[in-house]
Design an enzyme around this catalytic site. Structure first.
Site, short mmCIF file in Angstrom:
data_model
loop_
_atom_site.label_atom_id
_atom_site.label_comp_id
_atom_site.label_asym_id
_atom_site.label_seq_id
_atom_site.Cartn_x
_atom_site.Cartn_y
_atom_site.Cartn_z
N GLY A 14 0.86 -1.03 0.04
CA GLY A 14 0.09 0.04 -0.19
C GLY A 14 0.96 1.23 0.11
NE ARG A 17 -5.24 5.71 -2.46
CZ ARG A 17 -5.60 4.58 -2.93
NH1 ARG A 17 -5.42 4.00 -3.92
NH2 ARG A 17 -6.77 3.97 -2.24
CB VAL A 65 -2.08 -7.50 1.13
CG1 VAL A 65 -0.57 -6.59 0.94
CG2 VAL A 65 -3.08 -6.75 1.30
CG ASN A 91 0.69 1.60 4.81
OD1 ASN A 91 0.76 2.28 5.93
ND2 ASN A 91 0.26 1.69 3.78
CE1 TYR A 157 -8.87 0.75 9.05
CE2 TYR A 157 -9.56 1.94 11.06
CZ TYR A 157 -8.72 1.82 9.84
OH TYR A 157 -7.53 2.44 9.88
CB ALA A 159 -12.81 -6.41 14.18
CE LYS A 161 -5.83 -0.93 9.94
NZ LYS A 161 -4.50 -1.06 9.11
CB ILE A 190 -2.32 10.56 8.87
CG1 ILE A 190 -2.03 9.85 10.26
CG2 ILE A 190 -1.19 10.89 8.06
CD1 ILE A 190 -1.38 10.71 11.22
P1 NAP Z 1 -5.09 5.21 1.55
O1 NAP Z 1 -4.61 6.53 0.96
O2 NAP Z 1 -6.40 4.93 0.80
O3 NAP Z 1 -4.06 4.22 0.71
C1 NAP Z 1 -4.10 2.84 1.13
C2 NAP Z 1 -2.99 2.12 0.10
O4 NAP Z 1 -3.27 0.49 0.28
C3 NAP Z 1 -3.07 2.33 -1.35
O5 NAP Z 1 -1.86 2.36 -1.89
C4 NAP Z 1 -3.77 1.37 -1.89
O6 NAP Z 1 -3.69 0.94 -3.07
C5 NAP Z 1 -3.33 0.12 -1.04
N1 NAP Z 1 -4.12 -1.09 -0.87
C6 NAP Z 1 -5.86 -0.89 -0.43
N2 NAP Z 1 -6.16 -2.26 -0.54
C7 NAP Z 1 -5.07 -3.19 -0.91
C8 NAP Z 1 -5.12 -4.38 -1.18
N3 NAP Z 1 -5.93 -5.17 -0.86
N4 NAP Z 1 -3.74 -4.88 -1.54
C9 NAP Z 1 -2.71 -4.14 -1.82
N5 NAP Z 1 -2.75 -2.76 -1.59
C10 NAP Z 1 -3.95 -2.40 -1.17
O7 NAP Z 1 -4.96 5.03 2.86
P2 NAP Z 1 -4.43 5.62 4.00
O8 NAP Z 1 -5.15 6.33 4.82
O9 NAP Z 1 -3.01 5.65 3.55
O10 NAP Z 1 -3.98 4.25 5.06
C11 NAP Z 1 -2.93 3.42 5.01
C12 NAP Z 1 -2.82 2.58 6.31
O11 NAP Z 1 -2.97 3.57 7.47
C13 NAP Z 1 -4.03 1.75 6.42
O12 NAP Z 1 -3.76 0.39 7.08
C14 NAP Z 1 -5.05 2.39 7.37
O13 NAP Z 1 -5.81 1.66 7.85
C15 NAP Z 1 -4.00 3.06 8.29
N6 NAP Z 1 -4.36 4.40 8.99
C16 NAP Z 1 -4.75 5.62 8.00
C17 NAP Z 1 -5.02 6.44 9.05
C18 NAP Z 1 -5.26 8.06 8.18
O14 NAP Z 1 -5.56 8.91 8.94
N7 NAP Z 1 -5.21 8.13 6.82
C19 NAP Z 1 -5.33 6.71 10.47
C20 NAP Z 1 -4.88 5.18 11.07
C21 NAP Z 1 -4.67 4.38 10.29
P3 NAP Z 1 -4.72 0.47 -4.29
O15 NAP Z 1 -5.86 0.95 -3.85
O16 NAP Z 1 -4.32 0.52 -5.57
O17 NAP Z 1 -4.77 -1.00 -3.96
#
Ligand code: NAP
Length: 271
Positions: A14, A17, A65, A91, A157, A159, A161, A190
């Site tokens: 991931g 982006r 993944v 990630n 979600y 559960a 995490k 974030i």
């Molecule tokens: P995001 O901007 O939507 O990016 C998600 C990334 O994961 C993308 O590169 C996406 O690419 C990839 N992805 C999604 N499903 C996938 C799969 N089945 N296989 C491979 N790649 C996959 O999300 P984000 O906010 O950066 O979140 C990233 C991580 O941080 C997540 O685990 C999320 O739970 C955690 N998180 C985020 C926040 C926040 O505030 N942003 C807060 C707490 C935790 P594709 O869609 O092209 O597959």
């Protein structure tokens, strides 16, 4: 101060982006070789090109993944391109909105399949190379949501995490003899591309519940991942780092209201 991680081989699932791209960028800027993954190959290609500007070594592979086979392909590709794997940042994640009363089995399968099973599959696939590294590091992106807090619409979600942390604690014990550490970062809110698009007013509204009064940046998460990957962090395993600007600390919003504080207490005592 810290031992350089230049030339280390880093896989960021991931990493195309959002937070993952931020993690990949921090490692690339510090001289590591980085492989990023995602399901959309056009987005992945563009991200790898962007992160490679200035001579950094960043490549990509399209991989889902939630597919064990894709994770194996990802690890094989990492060996081919980088000669091995020293660091895995697991990630990749999705956060579909779904109230408990309406959540279908498909929705639950999607979020657990990507966030929880995807974490396990990624680690399993990279395990032989992490062992070979002799200083393997696994860094999970969990969340405050689930392990610490809750939010309507995110039972599945949360559960997933919290499940990552259960996985981490036993994995840390099992992999310790191979000198592999397993730790988790718990981000708060974030700023990612998606969130930034909602505008400054939205971000300002969210920041009200955060003691440091701002949302986090993807670099804030990347720097923590970088630290956990260093030699100096080699005695830390099975642990969590919350990176949320203090968001989980206040008991109520009043606790961080500007008018509440020692000044108020002193004034009351004097009055
Ligand atoms: P995001 O901007 O939507 O990016 C998600 C990334 O994961 C993308 O590169 C996406 O690419 C990839 N992805 C999604 N499903 C996938 C799969 N089945 N296989 C491979 N790649 C996959 O999300 P984000 O906010 O950066 O979140 C990233 C991580 O941080 C997540 O685990 C999320 O739970 C955690 N998180 C985020 C926040 C926040 O505030 N942003 C807060 C707490 C935790 P594709 O869609 O092209 O597959």
């Amino acid at each position: 101060m810290f031992t350089s991680i230049a030339e280390r081989a880093v896989v960021v699932t991931g990493g195309t982006r959002g937070i993952g791209k931020g993690i990949a960028s921090v490692f690339a800027r510090n001289g590591a070789k980085v492989l990023i993954t995602g399901r959309d190959s056009d987005v992945a290609r563009a991200a790898a090109e962007e992160l490679s500007v200035g001579g950094a070594e960043v490549s990509f592979i399209q991989a889902d993944v939630s597919s064990r086979e894709d994770c194996r392909r990802m690890a094989a590709n990492a060996i081919g391109r980088m000669g091995g794997i020293d660091v895995l940042c697991a990630n990749a994640g999705v956060f579909p909105d779904g109230r408990l009363a309406d959540m279908t089995e498909e929705m639950l399968d999607e979020v657990l399949g990507t966030n929880l099973k995807g974490t396990v599959f990624s680690v399993q696939a990279c395990l032989p190379e992490l062992k070979r590294s002799g200083r393997g590091r696994v860094i999970l992106t969990s969340s405050i949501t689930g392990p610490i807090t809750g939010y309507p619409g995110w039972t599945g979600y949360g559960a997933s995490k919290a499940g990552q942390l259960g996985f981490m604690r036993t994995a840390a014990i099992e992999l310790a003899p191979s000198r592999i550490t397993v730790n988790a970062i718990l981000p708060g809110n974030i700023i990612t591309e998606g969130l930034a698009a909602l505008g400054e007013e939205y971000a300002a509204r969210m920041a009200v519940s955060i003691p440091l009064r701002r949302l986090g940046s993807v670099d804030d998460i990347g720097y923590a991942a970088l630290f956990l990957a260093t030699e100096e962090a080699g005695y830390i395993t099975g642990q969590t780092i919350v990176i949320d600007g203090g968001q989980v600390l206040p008991e109520t919003l009043e606790a961080i209201a500007p008018e509440v504080g020692p000044e108020v207490g002193r004034a009351e005592a004097a009055g």
